[in-house]
Scaffold this motif. Structure first.
Motif, short mmCIF file in Angstrom:
data_model
loop_
_atom_site.label_atom_id
_atom_site.label_comp_id
_atom_site.label_asym_id
_atom_site.label_seq_id
_atom_site.Cartn_x
_atom_site.Cartn_y
_atom_site.Cartn_z
N SER A 1 0.83 -1.20 0.00
CA SER A 1 0.00 0.00 0.00
C SER A 1 0.87 1.26 0.00
CB SER A 1 -0.91 0.02 1.22
OG SER A 1 -0.19 0.43 2.35
N GLY A 2 2.13 1.12 0.34
CA GLY A 2 3.05 2.25 0.30
C GLY A 2 2.79 3.29 1.37
N CYS A 3 2.18 2.88 2.48
CA CYS A 3 1.88 3.86 3.53
C CYS A 3 3.13 4.11 4.38
CB CYS A 3 0.76 3.35 4.41
SG CYS A 3 1.22 1.87 5.31
N THR A 4 3.10 5.21 5.14
CA THR A 4 4.20 5.45 6.07
C THR A 4 3.73 5.32 7.51
OG1 THR A 4 3.72 7.80 5.92
CG2 THR A 4 5.51 6.97 4.54
N THR A 5 2.42 5.43 7.70
CA THR A 5 1.88 5.27 9.05
C THR A 5 0.74 4.27 9.02
OG1 THR A 5 2.32 7.62 9.42
CG2 THR A 5 0.96 6.51 11.04
N LEU A 6 0.76 3.36 10.00
CA LEU A 6 -0.32 2.38 10.12
C LEU A 6 -1.09 2.69 11.39
CD1 LEU A 6 -1.69 -0.29 9.19
CD2 LEU A 6 -0.01 -1.48 10.56
N LEU A 7 -2.35 3.07 11.23
CA LEU A 7 -3.18 3.44 12.38
C LEU A 7 -4.03 2.24 12.79
CD1 LEU A 7 -4.34 5.62 14.31
CD2 LEU A 7 -5.98 6.18 12.52
N LEU A 8 -4.03 1.95 14.10
CA LEU A 8 -4.80 0.79 14.58
C LEU A 8 -5.72 1.22 15.70
CD1 LEU A 8 -1.64 -1.35 14.74
CD2 LEU A 8 -3.50 -1.79 13.16
N SER A 9 -6.92 0.66 15.73
CA SER A 9 -7.82 1.04 16.82
C SER A 9 -8.00 -0.10 17.80
CB SER A 9 -9.16 1.49 16.26
OG SER A 9 -9.66 0.51 15.39
N CYS A 10 -7.20 -1.14 17.67
CA CYS A 10 -7.33 -2.28 18.58
C CYS A 10 -5.96 -2.60 19.18
CB CYS A 10 -7.88 -3.48 17.80
SG CYS A 10 -7.83 -5.00 18.74
N PRO A 11 -5.85 -2.59 20.49
CA PRO A 11 -4.56 -2.83 21.13
C PRO A 11 -4.00 -4.23 20.84
CG PRO A 11 -6.12 -1.95 22.71
CD PRO A 11 -6.90 -2.28 21.48
N ILE A 12 -4.91 -5.19 20.61
CA ILE A 12 -4.45 -6.55 20.33
C ILE A 12 -3.68 -6.55 19.02
CG2 ILE A 12 -5.19 -8.94 20.06
CD1 ILE A 12 -7.85 -8.06 21.46
N CYS A 13 -4.28 -5.92 17.99
CA CYS A 13 -3.59 -5.79 16.71
C CYS A 13 -2.32 -4.96 16.88
CB CYS A 13 -4.47 -5.11 15.68
SG CYS A 13 -6.08 -5.83 15.47
N TYR A 14 -2.43 -3.88 17.66
CA TYR A 14 -1.30 -2.96 17.81
C TYR A 14 -0.06 -3.70 18.29
CZ TYR A 14 1.56 0.76 19.77
OH TYR A 14 2.60 1.59 20.07
N LYS A 15 -0.24 -4.49 19.34
CA LYS A 15 0.90 -5.24 19.89
C LYS A 15 1.46 -6.20 18.85
CE LYS A 15 2.22 -8.10 23.82
NZ LYS A 15 3.42 -7.41 24.24
N MET A 16 0.54 -6.81 18.12
CA MET A 16 0.96 -7.80 17.12
C MET A 16 1.75 -7.14 15.99
SD MET A 16 0.60 -11.00 16.74
CE MET A 16 0.83 -12.25 15.49
N PHE A 17 1.20 -6.04 15.45
CA PHE A 17 1.88 -5.35 14.34
C PHE A 17 3.24 -4.80 14.80
CE2 PHE A 17 -2.36 -5.25 12.45
CZ PHE A 17 -2.06 -5.59 11.15
N LYS A 18 3.26 -4.35 16.02
CA LYS A 18 4.48 -3.74 16.56
C LYS A 18 5.57 -4.80 16.74
CE LYS A 18 5.83 0.12 18.84
NZ LYS A 18 5.58 1.48 18.63
N GLU A 19 5.18 -5.97 17.25
CA GLU A 19 6.21 -6.92 17.66
C GLU A 19 6.50 -8.01 16.64
OE1 GLU A 19 5.07 -8.33 21.47
OE2 GLU A 19 5.49 -6.41 22.44
N GLU A 20 5.49 -8.43 15.87
CA GLU A 20 5.68 -9.62 15.05
C GLU A 20 5.79 -9.32 13.55
OE1 GLU A 20 5.98 -12.66 16.45
OE2 GLU A 20 5.61 -11.92 18.47
N TYR A 21 5.47 -8.08 13.15
CA TYR A 21 5.31 -7.86 11.71
C TYR A 21 6.55 -7.38 10.99
CZ TYR A 21 0.41 -8.87 10.98
OH TYR A 21 -0.79 -9.51 10.83
N ASP A 22 7.49 -6.80 11.71
CA ASP A 22 8.71 -6.33 11.06
C ASP A 22 8.39 -5.39 9.89
OD1 ASP A 22 11.40 -6.14 10.52
OD2 ASP A 22 11.38 -7.83 9.12
N LEU A 23 7.66 -4.31 10.20
CA LEU A 23 7.29 -3.34 9.18
C LEU A 23 8.30 -2.20 9.21
CD1 LEU A 23 3.48 -3.20 9.97
CD2 LEU A 23 4.48 -4.16 7.92
#
Lengths: 110, 596
Positions: free
Chosen positions: B438-460
């Motif tokens: 998608s070429g984004c620079t910021t990923l906005l999340l409204s769910c803390p469960i996803c937030y932790k996952m994207f932050k720790e496991e996704y390597d973005l």
């Protein structure tokens, strides 16, 4: 005779002596909640995975009860365990636990 | 000061000596076994203790945690005093005992029992003032330990006075070790009092000697008391491996392993073995666990889970029930990551389930925007949150793309927490691909469960992952949106995955305080209680969840706020049916308070 578009369909009758609902029974011992389901369909309506492939907890339970184990399991294979169905279930059924146990029962059958 | 016995030996030292040799041998074997069970990589990591920074941290942690118990002090002063008085006091007695031997009877250096029974073997001559100083310090530390023991006995009956609603139920090994530990120090006091008129003593030992002079000066009574003291010590050492006091030596090893960067990888090997034996069963995690709202569920708390592991019994049930709210890990004075152990347990049970995600993929290529919003499954179930967010973003005139407006691929955290890493990995790859393309620079999340996952496991790499409470707070700070104040009062619930999980406590509070009066609840920030809806639990039935939700609500509504605000769609969904007041997401509140 005029064709009304109706025809006789094959019998959907379940022969309780022949159905193999062993998976249902097995899971019911671990999670008795499975018997609480009254097939309202809230779970299927809210399902995340069903956008991609037909995933329906409601149907799976029905199918398991009728001994169609393979169909039921294949229906749950794409579940992502996201847990939305737990939140919408009017009977408070622990759906994720049931799904995990059904899939585990399948692993054991292999 | 000179020696009283020519050979410096009396048979009464034997129980102590045998116990000591036994425990040293046991610990050596245990340490070697743990180190051998580490894999090659981890063994190499062990050499990192020679890096000065690590060595400094290890020594600091050993002093602060093992001796002074600073973490327990922070929870409760009396409880902290109880633990540290016994640990630090005993340590000082041992150190001072050795110094005494070195100074006054250097020829006995290196004899195990000599520093412990020093006062039996020496007699005082008048010119030694230094001796008097050491005797004073020894008596002083003995007094401190005795006060700690008194508190410990008191705690067995009235634990709530020391800030603990419940304490751990002990088994036979623990009880024997406990009673022998309680006996050691009164017996030492008594034994030293008996010889106080020969060897000298200080304010307590001498005092007791003077008080009961006719009884204690009878030499026939002296030896039995020293025997009893030695036996209590010996008994303690012999029961140590079978009791919770094994944590005393193991904790040191755990601190070393932790600081060289080793982590738990299996249920029993290496690091986890050290963790299991480091659990002192202090019971602090019992009160912390949301399951302890129901008395009969106390048996599922972390302390008992770890005991099951230690006894090599089946620990599946508590591992599956756990909500993974991580509060027990947060409060654990030893820093045992029991959540990780439970996760390993689940991986063994559920890791083999094969899911099939081949049909799962996003439909259309996305419009290219800098900001990408991913609501996740739970936000889809609570559309009020995504509506509020889109309203806020529109107001701030920020264009964005909603990744999962029509169809969501779950972030994979529920699968990960259920122990199925394989399935989680598949979903991660699918989401990751879509996000990167998608070429984004910021990923906005409204769910803390996803937030932790994207932050720790996704390597973005190069993409900023941000939770909506933080994002909106930044918008307010940079004046992109302006908020009006209301007279309503609110309380904020810290979602587990956002607070303890990701360390975000301040930003949501800052945001709320800019709109209304934010009230406190007794347990908040890292002590907040899980809402009960957590997806971390695999097998928790609805009835149990409801009790936890009720308990959590009671805590939140203590100060009678008008509004309960949270920043997690799952918490919102869980609280709403049971809350007598209004429950709202932080985005909803902001969208209502925006000035047009």
């Amino acid at each position: 005779m005029t064709e009304f578009g109706f025809k006789l369909s094959q019998s959907n009758r379940i022969d309780l002596d022949e159905t193999d609902n062993s998976v249902f029974k097995k899971v019911a011992i671990i999670v008795p909640d499975i018997k609480l389901c009254f097939n309202c369909g809230s779970c299927s309506a809210s399902c995340t995975s069903t956008h991609f492939k037909r995933v329906s907890f409601r149907s799976a339970i029905l199918l398991l009860n009728r001994g169609h184990n393979k169909e039921a399991i294949s229906m749950l294979k794409s579940c992502m365990l996201c847990g939305k169905c737990i939140l919408v279930c009017p009977r408070g059924i622990d759906t994720r636990n049931i799904i995990i146990n059904i899939l585990k029962a399948e692993e054991e059958m292999k | 000061m000179k020696e009283r016995l020519i050979f410096g030996y009396d048979p009464f030292v034997l129980p102590f000596l045998i116990g000591m040799i036994f425990i040293i041998a046991y610990l050596l074997v245990g340490t070697v076994r743990i180190i051998l069970s580490l894999n090659n990589n981890e063994k190499k990591q062990l050499f990192r203790i020679f890096i000065p920074v690590n060595a400094y941290k290890i020594v600091k942690d050993i002093i602060l945690d093992c001796l002074l118990h600073v973490k327990i002090f922070k929870r409760n002063l009396l409880l902290g005093y109880m633990h540290s008085s016994i640990a630090f006091g005993w340590f000082m007695l041992i150190v001072l005992g050795h110094i005494e031997v070195m100074l006054f009877t250097p020829q006995r250096n290196g004899i195990f029992y000599y520093p412990i029974f020093f006062r039996y073997f020496v007699m005082e001559t008048e010119e030694t003032l230094q001796g008097a100083f050491f005797f004073f310090v020894m008596d002083f530390f003995l007094l401190i330990i005795l006060s700690g023991i008194a508190l410990a006995i008191y705690k067995r009956f009235r634990s709530h006075r020391l800030g603990m609603k419940q304490t751990t139920k002990l088994r036979l090994g623990d009880n024997i070790a406990l009673y022998s530990l309680w006996l050691i120090f009164p017996l030492r006091l008594l034994a030293e009092s008996f010889t106080a008129d020969i060897s000298g003593g200080s304010f307590i030992t001498k005092g007791i000697n003077d008080l009961f002079h006719s009884f204690v000066s009878n030499p026939a009574n002296t030896l039995p008391v020293w025997w009893a003291y030695s036996c209590a010590l010996g008994l303690f050492f012999f029961t140590l491996p079978f009791s919770r006091y094994m944590h005393i030596p193991t904790e040191i090893l755990l601190i070393v392993l932790r600081h060289v960067g080793i982590n738990a990888t299996s249920l029993r090997d290496g690091y986890s073995e050290a963790e299991i034996y480091s659990c002192s069963r202090c019971g602090i995690c019992i009160d912390a666990c949301p399951m302890s709202f129901e008395k009969k569920d106390v048996k599922f708390t972390s302390v008992y889970f770890i005991r099951l592991l230690r006894r090599r019994e089946i620990a599946e049930q508590p591992a599956d029930l756990c909500l993974m709210c991580n509060k027990c890990v947060e409060v654990c004075p030893v820093g045992i990551d029991s959540t990780k152990l439970k996760l390993i347990c689940r991986e063994i049970n559920n890791g083999a389930i094969s899911f099939d995600y081949t049909p799962v993929k996003y439909n259309s290529p996305l419009k290219r925007e800098k900001l990408l919003y991913y609501g996740g499954c739970m936000t889809n179930l609570t559309p009020s949150i995504s509506t509020a967010i889109s309203k806020i973003l529109d107001k701030a005139e920020i264009s964005y793309v909603h990744l999962d407006k029509d169809q969501t691929i779950c972030c994979g955290r529920p699968l990960l927490l259920s122990g199925n890493l394989k399935g989680a990995r598949e979903l991660i790859n699918k989401n990751r691909e879509a996000i990167i393309s998608s070429g984004c620079t910021t990923l906005l999340l409204s769910c803390p469960i996803c937030y932790k996952m994207f932050k720790e496991e996704y390597d973005l790499k190069g993409i900023e992952v941000v939770h909506h409470s933080v994002y909106i707070n930044n918008l307010v700070k940079s004046k992109r949106i302006v908020l009006k104040k209301t007279t309503d009062t609110c309380v904020y619930h810290d979602p587990c995955e956002l607070g303890r999980g990701s360390g975000i406590y301040e930003q949501p509070r800052e945001l709320l305080s800019s709109m209304m009066l934010l009230k406190d609840s007794p347990l908040q920030n890292n002590e907040s209680i899980c809402c009960g809806g957590s997806l971390g639990s695999i097998s928790m039935p609805f009835a149990k969840r409801k009790i936890i939700t009720g308990g959590s609500l009671d805590n939140l509504l203590t100060n009678d706020p008008d509004l309960l605000v949270t920043s997690c769609p799952l918490c919102l969904k869980t609280f709403t049916p049971l809350n007598s007041k209004r429950t709202a997401d932080i985005a909803q509140v902001v969208s209502e308070q925006m000035i047009n």
